[in-house]
Design an enzyme around this catalytic site. Sequence first.
Site, mmCIF file in Angstrom:
data_model
loop_
_atom_site.group_PDB
_atom_site.id
_atom_site.type_symbol
_atom_site.label_atom_id
_atom_site.label_comp_id
_atom_site.label_asym_id
_atom_site.label_seq_id
_atom_site.Cartn_x
_atom_site.Cartn_y
_atom_site.Cartn_z
ATOM 1 C CB SER A 70 -0.715 -0.245 1.395
ATOM 2 O OG SER A 70 -0.178 -0.496 2.149
ATOM 3 N N GLY A 99 -2.200 -3.912 1.340
ATOM 4 C CA GLY A 99 -2.227 -5.401 2.026
ATOM 5 C C GLY A 99 -1.013 -6.539 0.806
ATOM 6 C CG ASN A 129 1.363 -5.441 4.502
ATOM 7 O OD1 ASN A 129 1.081 -4.762 5.867
ATOM 8 N ND2 ASN A 129 1.578 -4.880 3.458
ATOM 9 C CG ASP A 219 -1.534 5.467 8.496
ATOM 10 O OD1 ASP A 219 -0.016 6.198 8.382
ATOM 11 O OD2 ASP A 219 -2.485 5.070 8.176
ATOM 12 C CG HIS A 222 -0.519 3.754 4.843
ATOM 13 N ND1 HIS A 222 -1.041 3.357 6.138
ATOM 14 C CD2 HIS A 222 -0.260 3.247 3.613
ATOM 15 C CE1 HIS A 222 -1.231 2.288 5.742
ATOM 16 N NE2 HIS A 222 -0.556 1.690 4.547
#
Length: 356
Positions: A70, A99, A129, A219, A222
């Site tokens: 992502s 993801g 991830n 966040d 990202h």
Amino acid sequence: MRSLVLATYLLASIPFGGFLSAADQNDLSTKHSAITPSPRPGGWMKRHESFNTKVKANQGNIDLAFIGDSITQGWEGRGKAVWNTYYGHRKAINLGIGGDRTQHVLWRMDNGNLEGIEPKLAVIMIGTNNSANDRNTASEMVDGVRAVVTQLRSKLPQTKLLLLAIFPRGNEFNERRGKILQVNQALSRLSDGEFVQFLDIGPHFMNDQGTISPSIMPDFLHLSTAGYGIWAESIESVVSRELGDRPMKAEPVSVDGEWRFEIEGPEGMAEATLEISANGPVLNGKIAFGPDRVLAFKSGGRFQDQIQLQIVRDRPQGGTMTYNLTGTVKGDRISGKVSTKFNDENVTLPWTAERR
């Protein structure tokens, strides 16, 4: 022909510290998920197939490929302005899917994403991830990323690879960052001085205390537009060298100073004083609708003439409201939009500011 055979033999013979032979990959694939190629259901397959369509339509016309999850896909979101500046004039493709873990990239590379293309450079950023404790160990993560690199070397033997260290995540020091750091230390050994270069740009996202600003990672995972600007600037010397073109340099416009801010609300035009000071890509400041209503930026960032601000205020009836401002700076004027959620509805209003 003899040199190609020799190179293939050497590639397959590198021990644990380097790439994996096909036999090694087959053996490891029975042991853990990170190197077991696997697809994902739902919208993932649609995006994967769109990549296959795109590469078929651009055979021989792709010089630069970004491969990842992502964070890479985000070049099409918050990173779009940066992408247009740095890569819009280059023959570039984004092969990132939100993801994805290493095993998903392995499956995609085996099922059409690379078919018929031979970029001059591929930028790889994958693995975050896989880092959750219920997914893979640090050792398994290294196996997974190394398998991706091995696969790319096999399928794209003439393509140079820029392997990026997995970006740090979390506002402050944490256990997961430590796990990622261990993985990156091992991955650094994949540099071979010819086709694979490892580069750790993670420190560029942190301040001197090791914390990450929400202006760079909203966040703490990202990137913001400013964060993508840091990414592009940090790899530009490698990109321009491998593509054989002139290095890009994106200069930010001036935003420092005091601005007269106006926004048309439900009760008519409202005015405020907006104060902005820049520290590289990060913007600090506040907005004052009066002496008793002064709100500091929760975060702020810029890239060239684009700015992003976030302001949070307490509501009299309890809770908070978050305002996200985006704007374009032209000389002494900014025009943009502010968005927020009010009574479970998304509200967007235009705003302007004039420098005083």
